[in-house]
Design an enzyme around this catalytic site. Structure first.
Site, short mmCIF file in Angstrom:
data_model
loop_
_atom_site.label_atom_id
_atom_site.label_comp_id
_atom_site.label_asym_id
_atom_site.label_seq_id
_atom_site.Cartn_x
_atom_site.Cartn_y
_atom_site.Cartn_z
N PRO A 149 0.81 -1.22 0.00
CA PRO A 149 0.00 0.00 0.00
C PRO A 149 0.84 1.27 0.00
O PRO A 149 1.98 1.29 0.49
CB PRO A 149 -0.79 -0.11 1.32
N ASP A 150 0.25 2.33 -0.55
CA ASP A 150 0.87 3.65 -0.50
C ASP A 150 0.53 4.24 0.87
O ASP A 150 -0.35 5.09 1.01
CB ASP A 150 0.31 4.52 -1.63
N ALA A 151 1.23 3.75 1.88
CA ALA A 151 0.90 4.10 3.27
C ALA A 151 2.15 4.12 4.13
O ALA A 151 2.15 3.62 5.26
CB ALA A 151 -0.12 3.11 3.82
N ASN A 173 -2.68 7.34 0.92
CA ASN A 173 -2.84 8.01 -0.36
C ASN A 173 -3.99 9.01 -0.29
O ASN A 173 -5.06 8.70 0.23
CB ASN A 173 -3.09 6.98 -1.47
#
Length: 298
Positions: free
Chosen positions: A53-55, A118
């Site tokens: 994930p973009d986390a 995101n």
């Protein structure tokens, strides 16, 4: 001329600087070959290539390795998306030194809490850190850089978080005063009116940067007429790669022969050209001639 000087020169000479997202050296090289002004080493795209994930899952080193490989492969400037700066002011200072030394032209940091999510995630959590905390990061970044043309882009997430236009303008002004070289105003609206309103109300001197992912029908001349100086097409290459590979793989698994997908993929020759394979042969020939001159080859 440094990459930062190149980017600064384009900002002064072009009505708008067109930047396209990449996720590795090959996609960055394709961005360059197809005429874009600069490459965006986006954290969303790089995270996706690691299937996470973009986390804030990946480390600074992993993002840095991806961005530096792009800078090594390309002659055009690379702008690195550095999320929240990988920590506090000391982390940001270290980050700037690393990225600048790798030949990257600019870094972008955003004023959200760590770990970030995101900005376009449905029902995502987009809490902001205090203005004071983010100003401290910008000051640290400014003091760490050696090339005055190395750009620090401050990404304002107030519109994303729901804090509103007044807060966005207040923060942008504070970030410019602290040393930000450009202001990225982010929005997830389906139309560009919100960013155009910001641009109209903005009284600062720093150029405005936008990422029109959700308001993708906006026209370039509209951006220019609304004082936008940099537009970033952040994730289209990633999404194109995903769509194309998924389509081909579905065809291949059900095909009796690879010739059934031949017309939908690049030729080997295309890849050889990208890799500059023939240049290697020419360089080897030149080296051989030099060795002959020196008497090592008869």
């Amino acid at each position: 001329m440094s990459r930062g000087q190149n980017l600064s020169q384009m900002l002064n000479s072009k009505p708008i600087v067109k930047v396209c997202g990449a996720f590795d050296a090959m996609s960055a090289k394709l961005v360059e070959i197809n005429g874009f002004d600069a490459v965006w080493a986006g954290s969303f795209a790089i995270s996706a290539t690691h299937a996470v994930p973009d986390a804030s899952i990946l480390t600074m080193t992993e993002f840095f390795d991806a961005a530096s490989s792009m800078a090594e492969a390309c002659k055009i400037p690379v702008i690195a998306d550095c999320d929240t700066g990988y920590g506090g002011p000391s982390n940001v200072s270290h980050m700037v030194k690393k990225y600048e030394s790798a030949g990257i032209a600019a870094i972008c940091i955003e004023d959200k809490t760590f770990p970030k999510q995101n900005s376009l995630l449905e029902n995502g959590q987009n809490d902001l850190i205090s203005e004071k905390e983010f100003v401290a990061k910008i000051i640290a970044a400014k003091e760490a850089k050696r090339d005055q043309n190395f750009m620090i882009i401050a990404r304002v997430e107030a519109l994303i978080s729901g804090a509103g236009m007044t807060e966005a303008l207040k923060r942008a002004s504070a970030y410019e005063k602290a040393g930000a070289d450009a202001i990225l105003i982010h929005s997830k609206k389906k139309t560009p009116e919100e960013v155009f309103e910001f641009a109209k109300l903005w009284k600062g001197n720093s150029p405005i940067v936008v990422i029109p992912t959700t308001y993708d029908s906006v026209k370039t001349d509209e951006l220019i007429s609304n004082k936008i100086k940099i537009v970033i097409y952040a994730n289209q290459t990633l999404r194109a790669a995903y769509a194309s590979m998924s389509k081909i793989l579905k065809q291949m698994i059900n095909s009796n022969s690879l010739s059934e997908v031949k017309e939908e993929i690049s030729s080997m020759e295309d890849i050889f050209q990208l890799q500059e394979m023939y240049d290697i042969k020419a360089k080897e020939k030149d080296l051989e001639n030099e060795l002959k001159k020196l008497g090592y080859i008869s």
